[in-house]
Design a protein around this motif. Sequence first.
Motif, PDB file in Angstrom:
ATOM      1  N   PHE A  85       0.858  -1.186   0.000  1.00  0.00           N
ATOM      2  CA  PHE A  85       0.000   0.000   0.000  1.00  0.00           C
ATOM      3  C   PHE A  85       0.894   1.236   0.000  1.00  0.00           C
ATOM      4  O   PHE A  85       1.750   1.387   0.874  1.00  0.00           O
ATOM      5  CB  PHE A  85      -0.905  -0.028   1.236  1.00  0.00           C
ATOM      6  N   MET A  86       0.713   2.098  -1.013  1.00  0.00           N
ATOM      7  CA  MET A  86       1.488   3.330  -1.093  1.00  0.00           C
ATOM      8  C   MET A  86       0.814   4.376  -0.193  1.00  0.00           C
ATOM      9  O   MET A  86      -0.353   4.736  -0.426  1.00  0.00           O
ATOM     10  CB  MET A  86       1.538   3.857  -2.538  1.00  0.00           C
ATOM     11  N   THR A  87       1.535   4.874   0.796  1.00  0.00           N
ATOM     12  CA  THR A  87       0.942   5.815   1.747  1.00  0.00           C
ATOM     13  C   THR A  87       2.040   6.648   2.411  1.00  0.00           C
ATOM     14  O   THR A  87       3.122   6.124   2.696  1.00  0.00           O
ATOM     15  CB  THR A  87       0.137   5.048   2.836  1.00  0.00           C
ATOM     16  N   PRO A  88       1.768   7.945   2.642  1.00  0.00           N
ATOM     17  CA  PRO A  88       2.807   8.774   3.269  1.00  0.00           C
ATOM     18  C   PRO A  88       3.164   8.317   4.684  1.00  0.00           C
ATOM     19  O   PRO A  88       4.224   8.690   5.188  1.00  0.00           O
ATOM     20  CB  PRO A  88       2.215  10.188   3.268  1.00  0.00           C
ATOM     21  N   ILE A 130       4.433   1.518   2.091  1.00  0.00           N
ATOM     22  CA  ILE A 130       5.633   2.245   1.657  1.00  0.00           C
ATOM     23  C   ILE A 130       5.296   3.686   1.316  1.00  0.00           C
ATOM     24  O   ILE A 130       4.320   3.979   0.618  1.00  0.00           O
ATOM     25  CB  ILE A 130       6.285   1.540   0.438  1.00  0.00           C
ATOM     26  N   SER A 131       6.154   4.607   1.810  1.00  0.00           N
ATOM     27  CA  SER A 131       6.096   6.026   1.458  1.00  0.00           C
ATOM     28  C   SER A 131       7.286   6.316   0.553  1.00  0.00           C
ATOM     29  O   SER A 131       8.348   5.719   0.720  1.00  0.00           O
ATOM     30  CB  SER A 131       6.200   6.865   2.731  1.00  0.00           C
ATOM     31  N   ILE A 132       7.134   7.234  -0.410  1.00  0.00           N
ATOM     32  CA  ILE A 132       8.312   7.588  -1.210  1.00  0.00           C
ATOM     33  C   ILE A 132       8.992   8.849  -0.673  1.00  0.00           C
ATOM     34  O   ILE A 132       9.964   9.314  -1.254  1.00  0.00           O
ATOM     35  CB  ILE A 132       8.004   7.730  -2.716  1.00  0.00           C
ATOM     36  N   GLY A 133       8.515   9.387   0.428  1.00  0.00           N
ATOM     37  CA  GLY A 133       9.183  10.550   1.011  1.00  0.00           C
ATOM     38  C   GLY A 133       8.237  11.322   1.907  1.00  0.00           C
ATOM     39  O   GLY A 133       7.030  11.108   1.873  1.00  0.00           O
ATOM     40  N   ASP A 134       8.812  12.229   2.689  1.00  0.00           N
ATOM     41  CA  ASP A 134       8.018  12.966   3.672  1.00  0.00           C
ATOM     42  C   ASP A 134       7.312  14.159   3.052  1.00  0.00           C
ATOM     43  O   ASP A 134       7.653  15.322   3.333  1.00  0.00           O
ATOM     44  CB  ASP A 134       8.915  13.426   4.830  1.00  0.00           C
ATOM     45  N   TYR A 135       6.375  13.876   2.169  1.00  0.00           N
ATOM     46  CA  TYR A 135       5.529  14.894   1.572  1.00  0.00           C
ATOM     47  C   TYR A 135       4.260  14.172   1.140  1.00  0.00           C
ATOM     48  O   TYR A 135       4.274  12.962   0.952  1.00  0.00           O
ATOM     49  CB  TYR A 135       6.197  15.577   0.371  1.00  0.00           C
ATOM     50  N   VAL A 136       3.177  14.921   1.013  1.00  0.00           N
ATOM     51  CA  VAL A 136       1.904  14.267   0.690  1.00  0.00           C
ATOM     52  C   VAL A 136       1.510  14.576  -0.753  1.00  0.00           C
ATOM     53  O   VAL A 136       1.408  15.736  -1.150  1.00  0.00           O
ATOM     54  CB  VAL A 136       0.793  14.724   1.657  1.00  0.00           C
ATOM     55  N   LEU A 137       1.320  13.523  -1.536  1.00  0.00           N
ATOM     56  CA  LEU A 137       0.859  13.650  -2.923  1.00  0.00           C
ATOM     57  C   LEU A 137      -0.651  13.426  -2.970  1.00  0.00           C
ATOM     58  O   LEU A 137      -1.255  12.995  -1.992  1.00  0.00           O
ATOM     59  CB  LEU A 137       1.591  12.632  -3.800  1.00  0.00           C
ATOM     60  N   SER A 138      -1.250  13.684  -4.129  1.00  0.00           N
ATOM     61  CA  SER A 138      -2.708  13.561  -4.242  1.00  0.00           C
ATOM     62  C   SER A 138      -3.184  12.120  -4.211  1.00  0.00           C
ATOM     63  O   SER A 138      -4.341  11.851  -3.944  1.00  0.00           O
ATOM     64  CB  SER A 138      -3.205  14.190  -5.534  1.00  0.00           C
TER      65      SER A 138
HETATM   66  N1  ADE Z   1       0.410   8.888  -1.251  1.00  0.00           N
HETATM   67  C1  ADE Z   1       0.402  10.209  -1.033  1.00  0.00           C
HETATM   68  N2  ADE Z   1       1.600  10.661  -0.703  1.00  0.00           N
HETATM   69  C2  ADE Z   1       2.443   9.591  -0.720  1.00  0.00           C
HETATM   70  C3  ADE Z   1       3.828   9.412  -0.464  1.00  0.00           C
HETATM   71  N3  ADE Z   1       4.625  10.413  -0.106  1.00  0.00           N
HETATM   72  N4  ADE Z   1       4.324   8.157  -0.582  1.00  0.00           N
HETATM   73  C4  ADE Z   1       3.527   7.135  -0.921  1.00  0.00           C
HETATM   74  N5  ADE Z   1       2.220   7.230  -1.161  1.00  0.00           N
HETATM   75  C5  ADE Z   1       1.670   8.449  -1.062  1.00  0.00           C
END
Ligand code: ADE
Length: 225
Positions: A85-88, A130-138
Motif C-alpha cells: 500500500f502506497m501511503t505517506p 511504503i512512502s516515497i518521502g516525507d511529503y503528501v501527494l494527491s
Molecule cells: N500517497 C500520497 N503521498 C504519498 C507518499 N509520499 N508516498 C507514498 N504514497 C503516497
Amino acid sequence: MRFDIITVLPGLLESPFAHSILQRAQKKGIAEIVVHNLRDYSANKHKTVDDYPYGGGSGMVMMIEPFAACIEKLKSERNYDEVIFMTPDGVTFNQQIANQLSVRENIIILCGHYKGIDQRVRDLYVTREISIGDYVLSGGELPAAVLVDAIVRLIPGVLSDETSALSDSFQGELLDAPVYTRPADWNGHKVPDILLSGNTPEIEKWRFEQSLERTKQRRPDLLSE
Ligand code: ADE
C-alpha cells in the motif's frame, strides 16, 4: 516479474511504463505491469468506491469491498509475494527495499486517494506500507510508478549494461562522480583534463575522490556508519 496496480485513476499510469527502460523490460517479457481500475470492482450501480468516514470528519474513505473483490480475484489466479500500500505514513522507500523487492515474482500495489482507505484493507491484505518521502501527494499512483521503476531496472537483463545498476549512487555508499561528454570545451567551460588523459588508474582515482567529496558535501549521513 508481474505487478498488478489497483487504482481509481488508471489513466495516470498509462504513460510512466510506456517509455524507455520500463517499456523495453515489458517487451522482453521480463516485467509485466497490469493496471486495474478499482471502479470495475464496485458492487453498486454508480460505481462508487468511497464513502463517509464513521465517526465523522472531513474527506471520504475508500471502501473495503472493491479492494477485496479485486485482490481476491487476483489471488485466485496466482500467488502473490507482497501486497503493498502506497501511503505517506509507510516505511520510507530506499535502494535496499528496491533490492529486496526485485527478487519477488508477483506484487500487488494499492494506490490510495481521498482521506485514506478503510483500515480493514490494510489489516487484512497489506503486507507492506511504503512512502516515497516525507511529503503528501494527491494519490498513490505516482509513488507506485516510482516504486515499479526502481525495482524493474534491477531485474537481471533489463539494463543493457548489467553492471550499470550496480554502480548507481546508493548501491555503494557513495554518490556518483560528475560526468561529461563532448565538446571538451564549451564556451570556455572545460572538461577536467584528467578525463581526457587516457590514464585509467588516475581517472578511477579522480572519480573516487570526486564521489567522496560529493558525498561529504551532500550526504554526510551516508558516511557516518
Ligand atoms: N500517497 C500520497 N503521498 C504519498 C507518499 N509520499 N508516498 C507514498 N504514497 C503516497
